[in-house]
Design a protein around this motif. Sequence first.
Motif, PDB file in Angstrom:
ATOM      1  N   ARG A 224      61.162  32.124  -2.645  1.00  0.00           N
ATOM      2  CA  ARG A 224      61.163  33.494  -2.149  1.00  0.00           C
ATOM      3  C   ARG A 224      59.863  34.234  -2.450  1.00  0.00           C
ATOM      4  NH1 ARG A 224      64.475  34.058   1.710  1.00  0.00           N
ATOM      5  NH2 ARG A 224      64.931  36.256   1.284  1.00  0.00           N
ATOM      6  N   MET A 225      59.214  33.896  -3.544  1.00  0.00           N
ATOM      7  CA  MET A 225      57.966  34.602  -3.858  1.00  0.00           C
ATOM      8  C   MET A 225      56.781  34.008  -3.089  1.00  0.00           C
ATOM      9  SD  MET A 225      56.865  33.317  -7.663  1.00  0.00           S
ATOM     10  CE  MET A 225      56.103  31.711  -7.935  1.00  0.00           C
ATOM     11  N   ASN A 226      56.837  32.734  -2.705  1.00  0.00           N
ATOM     12  CA  ASN A 226      55.732  32.126  -1.961  1.00  0.00           C
ATOM     13  C   ASN A 226      55.856  32.326  -0.463  1.00  0.00           C
ATOM     14  OD1 ASN A 226      54.550  31.144  -4.332  1.00  0.00           O
ATOM     15  ND2 ASN A 226      55.672  29.205  -4.224  1.00  0.00           N
ATOM     16  N   VAL A 227      57.068  32.386   0.037  1.00  0.00           N
ATOM     17  CA  VAL A 227      57.277  32.485   1.480  1.00  0.00           C
ATOM     18  C   VAL A 227      57.470  33.931   1.915  1.00  0.00           C
ATOM     19  CG1 VAL A 227      58.725  31.738   3.411  1.00  0.00           C
ATOM     20  CG2 VAL A 227      58.248  30.163   1.526  1.00  0.00           C
ATOM     21  N   LYS A 228      58.392  34.613   1.280  1.00  0.00           N
ATOM     22  CA  LYS A 228      58.722  35.986   1.677  1.00  0.00           C
ATOM     23  C   LYS A 228      57.957  37.045   0.895  1.00  0.00           C
ATOM     24  CE  LYS A 228      61.806  34.942   4.767  1.00  0.00           C
ATOM     25  NZ  LYS A 228      61.620  35.288   6.197  1.00  0.00           N
ATOM     26  N   LYS A 229      57.269  36.681  -0.188  1.00  0.00           N
ATOM     27  CA  LYS A 229      56.504  37.628  -1.011  1.00  0.00           C
ATOM     28  C   LYS A 229      57.394  38.736  -1.566  1.00  0.00           C
ATOM     29  CE  LYS A 229      52.713  35.483   0.273  1.00  0.00           C
ATOM     30  NZ  LYS A 229      51.981  34.580  -0.634  1.00  0.00           N
ATOM     31  N   LEU A 230      58.600  38.378  -1.997  1.00  0.00           N
ATOM     32  CA  LEU A 230      59.521  39.371  -2.537  1.00  0.00           C
ATOM     33  C   LEU A 230      59.168  39.703  -3.981  1.00  0.00           C
ATOM     34  CD1 LEU A 230      62.957  38.096  -1.177  1.00  0.00           C
ATOM     35  CD2 LEU A 230      61.409  39.769  -0.156  1.00  0.00           C
ATOM     36  N   SER A 231      59.581  40.892  -4.399  1.00  0.00           N
ATOM     37  CA  SER A 231      59.344  41.325  -5.779  1.00  0.00           C
ATOM     38  C   SER A 231      60.404  40.750  -6.706  1.00  0.00           C
ATOM     39  CB  SER A 231      59.347  42.850  -5.857  1.00  0.00           C
ATOM     40  OG  SER A 231      60.641  43.342  -5.534  1.00  0.00           O
ATOM     41  N   ARG A 232      60.210  40.979  -7.996  1.00  0.00           N
ATOM     42  CA  ARG A 232      61.161  40.466  -8.980  1.00  0.00           C
ATOM     43  C   ARG A 232      62.534  41.084  -8.796  1.00  0.00           C
ATOM     44  NH1 ARG A 232      59.272  38.461 -13.949  1.00  0.00           N
ATOM     45  NH2 ARG A 232      60.864  39.725 -14.989  1.00  0.00           N
ATOM     46  N   SER A 233      62.583  42.387  -8.560  1.00  0.00           N
ATOM     47  CA  SER A 233      63.874  43.063  -8.418  1.00  0.00           C
ATOM     48  C   SER A 233      64.639  42.558  -7.188  1.00  0.00           C
ATOM     49  CB  SER A 233      63.661  44.570  -8.326  1.00  0.00           C
ATOM     50  OG  SER A 233      62.826  44.889  -7.208  1.00  0.00           O
ATOM     51  N   ALA A 234      63.931  42.319  -6.085  1.00  0.00           N
ATOM     52  CA  ALA A 234      64.606  41.830  -4.880  1.00  0.00           C
ATOM     53  C   ALA A 234      65.141  40.416  -5.097  1.00  0.00           C
ATOM     54  CB  ALA A 234      63.637  41.864  -3.701  1.00  0.00           C
ATOM     55  N   ALA A 252      64.209  32.086 -14.819  1.00  0.00           N
ATOM     56  CA  ALA A 252      63.586  31.676 -13.558  1.00  0.00           C
ATOM     57  C   ALA A 252      62.590  32.716 -13.056  1.00  0.00           C
ATOM     58  CB  ALA A 252      64.658  31.428 -12.504  1.00  0.00           C
ATOM     59  N   LEU A 253      62.836  34.011 -13.343  1.00  0.00           N
ATOM     60  CA  LEU A 253      61.955  35.079 -12.879  1.00  0.00           C
ATOM     61  C   LEU A 253      60.679  35.210 -13.698  1.00  0.00           C
ATOM     62  CD1 LEU A 253      64.609  37.825 -12.058  1.00  0.00           C
ATOM     63  CD2 LEU A 253      63.138  36.653 -10.424  1.00  0.00           C
ATOM     64  N   GLU A 254      60.571  34.473 -14.793  1.00  0.00           N
ATOM     65  CA  GLU A 254      59.360  34.552 -15.601  1.00  0.00           C
ATOM     66  C   GLU A 254      58.125  34.041 -14.851  1.00  0.00           C
ATOM     67  OE1 GLU A 254      60.091  32.451 -19.181  1.00  0.00           O
ATOM     68  OE2 GLU A 254      61.410  34.009 -20.032  1.00  0.00           O
ATOM     69  N   GLN A 255      58.333  33.191 -13.851  1.00  0.00           N
ATOM     70  CA  GLN A 255      57.190  32.691 -13.083  1.00  0.00           C
ATOM     71  C   GLN A 255      56.655  33.719 -12.090  1.00  0.00           C
ATOM     72  OE1 GLN A 255      58.493  29.481 -10.378  1.00  0.00           O
ATOM     73  NE2 GLN A 255      60.607  30.070 -10.808  1.00  0.00           N
ATOM     74  N   ARG A 256      57.336  34.829 -11.933  1.00  0.00           N
ATOM     75  CA  ARG A 256      56.890  35.917 -11.053  1.00  0.00           C
ATOM     76  C   ARG A 256      56.320  37.044 -11.914  1.00  0.00           C
ATOM     77  NH1 ARG A 256      54.866  36.944  -6.139  1.00  0.00           N
ATOM     78  NH2 ARG A 256      55.836  38.699  -5.046  1.00  0.00           N
ATOM     79  N   THR A 257      54.992  37.095 -12.074  1.00  0.00           N
ATOM     80  CA  THR A 257      54.350  38.076 -12.943  1.00  0.00           C
ATOM     81  C   THR A 257      53.992  39.342 -12.158  1.00  0.00           C
ATOM     82  OG1 THR A 257      52.159  37.133 -12.507  1.00  0.00           O
ATOM     83  CG2 THR A 257      53.410  36.240 -14.374  1.00  0.00           C
ATOM     84  N   GLU A 258      53.636  40.425 -12.896  1.00  0.00           N
ATOM     85  CA  GLU A 258      53.252  41.684 -12.252  1.00  0.00           C
ATOM     86  C   GLU A 258      51.943  41.538 -11.486  1.00  0.00           C
ATOM     87  OE1 GLU A 258      53.137  44.738 -15.160  1.00  0.00           O
ATOM     88  OE2 GLU A 258      55.283  44.630 -15.640  1.00  0.00           O
TER      89      GLU A 258
END
Length: 333
Positions: A224-234, A252-258
């Motif tokens: 979701r972060m590579n394809v849709k570019k969604l934020s952590r909250s989404a 799992a969300l630790e790989q999505r940084t600010e």
Amino acid sequence: MSAENPRVEDFLAPEEYPAWHPAAQGLAQDLPGESGAYASTRTATPYTGKASAAAVSSRDDGEVAEAAEPARQSKYTSRRNPNLKKGFRKPPAKYAARSPFAPAIGAASAPDNETPQRKRSQPLFREGSALNEPVTDEEMLVQGVTPMPEKRGRGGKEPESEFTRAKNIVLNQLAASPKSRAMLEKKLVEKEISAEVIEDILNRFEAVNLINDAEFADMYVRTRMNVKKLSRSAIRRELKTKGVEGELAEIALEQRTEEDERADAHELVRKKLRPSMNLGDRAEKEKVMRRLVAMLGRKGYPAGLAFSVVREEVEAYACEMGMASEDSYFSYD
């Protein structure tokens, strides 16, 4: 010999004829008799298109002789029986009586008590071996082996058990795409599987690591972060709908940084800017900025982050395109 039908052989002796003449070899000429029919004793041979063994053969010395033995008729030249219909073969006698078409083929139906029984299969292993003895289902379960289902006849199909049906449902779901335990449980409930079977089958799949919520969450966040570019909250909200929350979701969300979120927000806004936008006009500029901030908000980005990213990208694009900016002030509601 009558006077009405004289023959040449009657006037000359055989030795008086030349060597090439048939009369010199003792052959008589066949002439019709008084009744008009030939008195020859030879049997006419029908024409088959092939040279028969009874044909006259020439020898080196000029003599002519006939073959003593006639040729045998080949099986391929025999005439077909016209009483047999094409494509129909009469079954053997041992099957004719048991055939449902026995009256049609002229065979009497055999009584039920005279129907021959099938031969029993021979034992697989040598006589006296313990492997030939049957094993009960309880003994197989103790050894960790699932008992084989009983074989049924050709006429029917064994009904599928609830456990087998649940297993097939889970396998089909996992083959289509990765699923969490909660998603599979919801699917089994929709298929009206009992709660005991659902718990049993899901525990078995987890034991062999075919169901792993941690791996599912890690894969889902990365996609979701590579394809849709969604934020952590989404992404966190979507994981909750998939049945993954709490510690598994946070790991799992630790790989999505600010920093990744901000870089993706800049990339999303940059793709939406077009040369047709009149950023020199204040009303047009505010309209474009509001739409871009709303787009980032739908992807889960915070309002403060979305506003700052949109303002930076719009100002940089206006300067790059040479559009005069009257005022860079923008109030976000």
